[in-house]
Design an enzyme around this catalytic site. Structure first.
Site, PDB file in Angstrom:
ATOM      1  N   ASN A  89       4.220   3.620 150.799  1.00 27.09           N
ATOM      2  CA  ASN A  89       4.950   3.942 151.380  1.00 27.09           C
ATOM      3  C   ASN A  89       5.876   5.017 152.148  1.00 27.09           C
ATOM      4  O   ASN A  89       5.950   5.921 151.180  1.00 27.09           O
ATOM      5  CB  ASN A  89       5.957   2.216 151.468  1.00 27.09           C
ATOM      6  CG  ASN A  89       6.320   1.470 152.071  1.00 27.09           C
ATOM      7  OD1 ASN A  89       6.875   1.566 153.841  1.00 27.09           O
ATOM      8  ND2 ASN A  89       6.543   0.052 152.350  1.00 27.09           N
ATOM      9  N   HIS A 119      11.815  20.147 131.398  1.00 24.98           N
ATOM     10  CA  HIS A 119      12.419  21.244 131.514  1.00 24.98           C
ATOM     11  C   HIS A 119      13.010  20.427 129.615  1.00 24.98           C
ATOM     12  O   HIS A 119      13.457  19.817 129.327  1.00 24.98           O
ATOM     13  CB  HIS A 119      13.951  21.482 132.022  1.00 24.98           C
ATOM     14  CG  HIS A 119      13.244  21.716 133.384  1.00 24.98           C
ATOM     15  ND1 HIS A 119      12.797  23.022 133.664  1.00 24.98           N
ATOM     16  CD2 HIS A 119      13.596  20.958 134.253  1.00 24.98           C
ATOM     17  CE1 HIS A 119      11.941  22.422 135.257  1.00 24.98           C
ATOM     18  NE2 HIS A 119      13.300  21.473 135.477  1.00 24.98           N
ATOM     19  N   GLY A 153       9.388  -0.490 145.409  1.00 28.99           N
ATOM     20  CA  GLY A 153      10.724   0.561 145.272  1.00 28.99           C
ATOM     21  C   GLY A 153      12.100   1.221 144.583  1.00 28.99           C
ATOM     22  O   GLY A 153      12.327   0.844 144.000  1.00 28.99           O
ATOM     23  N   THR A 176       9.878   5.120 131.515  1.00 28.15           N
ATOM     24  CA  THR A 176       9.583   6.469 130.526  1.00 28.15           C
ATOM     25  C   THR A 176       8.797   6.338 129.733  1.00 28.15           C
ATOM     26  O   THR A 176       8.485   7.623 128.664  1.00 28.15           O
ATOM     27  CB  THR A 176      11.201   6.576 129.642  1.00 28.15           C
ATOM     28  OG1 THR A 176      11.113   4.891 128.960  1.00 28.15           O
ATOM     29  CG2 THR A 176      12.275   6.097 130.389  1.00 28.15           C
ATOM     30  N   LYS A 177       8.297   5.401 129.457  1.00 24.10           N
ATOM     31  CA  LYS A 177       6.855   5.194 127.981  1.00 24.10           C
ATOM     32  C   LYS A 177       5.335   4.314 129.184  1.00 24.10           C
ATOM     33  O   LYS A 177       5.871   3.676 129.667  1.00 24.10           O
ATOM     34  CB  LYS A 177       7.397   4.384 127.790  1.00 24.10           C
ATOM     35  CG  LYS A 177       8.402   5.095 126.297  1.00 24.10           C
ATOM     36  CD  LYS A 177       8.652   4.011 125.523  1.00 24.10           C
ATOM     37  CE  LYS A 177       9.655   4.510 124.943  1.00 24.10           C
ATOM     38  NZ  LYS A 177      10.502   3.542 123.319  1.00 24.10           N
ATOM     39  N   LYS A 194       6.530  -9.758 130.960  1.00 25.00           N
ATOM     40  CA  LYS A 194       5.673 -10.922 130.428  1.00 25.00           C
ATOM     41  C   LYS A 194       3.766 -10.166 130.894  1.00 25.00           C
ATOM     42  O   LYS A 194       3.926  -9.234 131.797  1.00 25.00           O
ATOM     43  CB  LYS A 194       5.986 -12.449 130.867  1.00 25.00           C
ATOM     44  CG  LYS A 194       4.944 -12.132 133.308  1.00 25.00           C
ATOM     45  CD  LYS A 194       5.626 -13.526 133.312  1.00 25.00           C
ATOM     46  CE  LYS A 194       5.554 -13.558 134.841  1.00 25.00           C
ATOM     47  NZ  LYS A 194       5.666 -14.579 135.467  1.00 25.00           N
TER      48      LYS A 194
END
Length: 196
Positions: A89, A119, A153, A176-177, A194
């Site tokens: 989108n 970085h 979104g 992040t994982k 879930k």
């Protein structure tokens, strides 16, 4: 006898090593992508054939029936592979300093950001002082998103993340994982809520 050869900055980038993002080869790739994106982002929505052709040139791989809404933004394009029937989108940003692979039947909502670059955290390790200028170190990790994934979104996908198949990521998540297959996950940081 040991054979020595020069590794290009592009090769370092794709290997996840520190590299110079201002390397002439990478800058040329960047400008090429910017020209394609400028044309793509300014096309009439009914110019379907021209949009398809531009995305086929921009991306490493574009499956059949891939739909990308304008405006779309990326660094190079050539490190992006998108599977068939995936919908991206409006206002998505793919920082493809390494490979971004998205499977088939994906739904990528507005303002999703996928990052492959990072970085060093400490400025003293990040910034390199040279004669008349300074530069910064950049490293990369690929991002892989499986088949049948819906990313809500304003979500952000961090470098190195792998998202399995049949996953729904809730809007506004910061991933992040790695996320395994067949789950609903959301939040900051994104967490599994879930099984699906």
């Amino acid at each position: 006898m040991k054979i020595l050869y020069n590794v290009t900055e592009k090769e370092k980038m794709l290997n996840g090593d520190n590299y110079d993002s201002r390397d002439p080869e990478l800058i040329a790739m960047y400008h090429h992508a910017r020209k394609l994106l400028k044309t793509f982002n300014n096309l009439d929505s009914e110019a379907i054939a021209q949009r398809e052709q531009l995305l086929s040139v921009l991306f490493k791989h574009k499956g059949t029936n891939v739909w990308v809404e304008a405006p779309f933004f990326c660094d190079y394009g050539k490190n992006i592979s998108i599977g068939e029937n995936t919908f991206v989108n409006t206002n998505c940003m793919f920082i493809d300093n390494n490979k971004i692979t998205i499977g088939k039947n994906g739904l990528i909502a507005p303002y999703v950001q996928i990052y492959t670059a990072g970085h060093p955290l400490k400025a003293s390790e990040r910034i390199i002082q040279e004669k008349n200028r300074s530069r910064y170190l950049t490293t990369t990790k690929p991002v892989t998103i499986g088949d049948n994934v819906w990313i809500g979104g304003n979500s952000i996908i961090f470098p190195g993340v792998v998202i399995g198949d049949n996953v729904t990521i809730g809007a506004g998540s910061v991933v992040t994982k790695d996320i395994p297959s067949d789950v609903l996950a959301f939040g900051n940081p994104c967490a599994i809520k879930k099984e699906l």
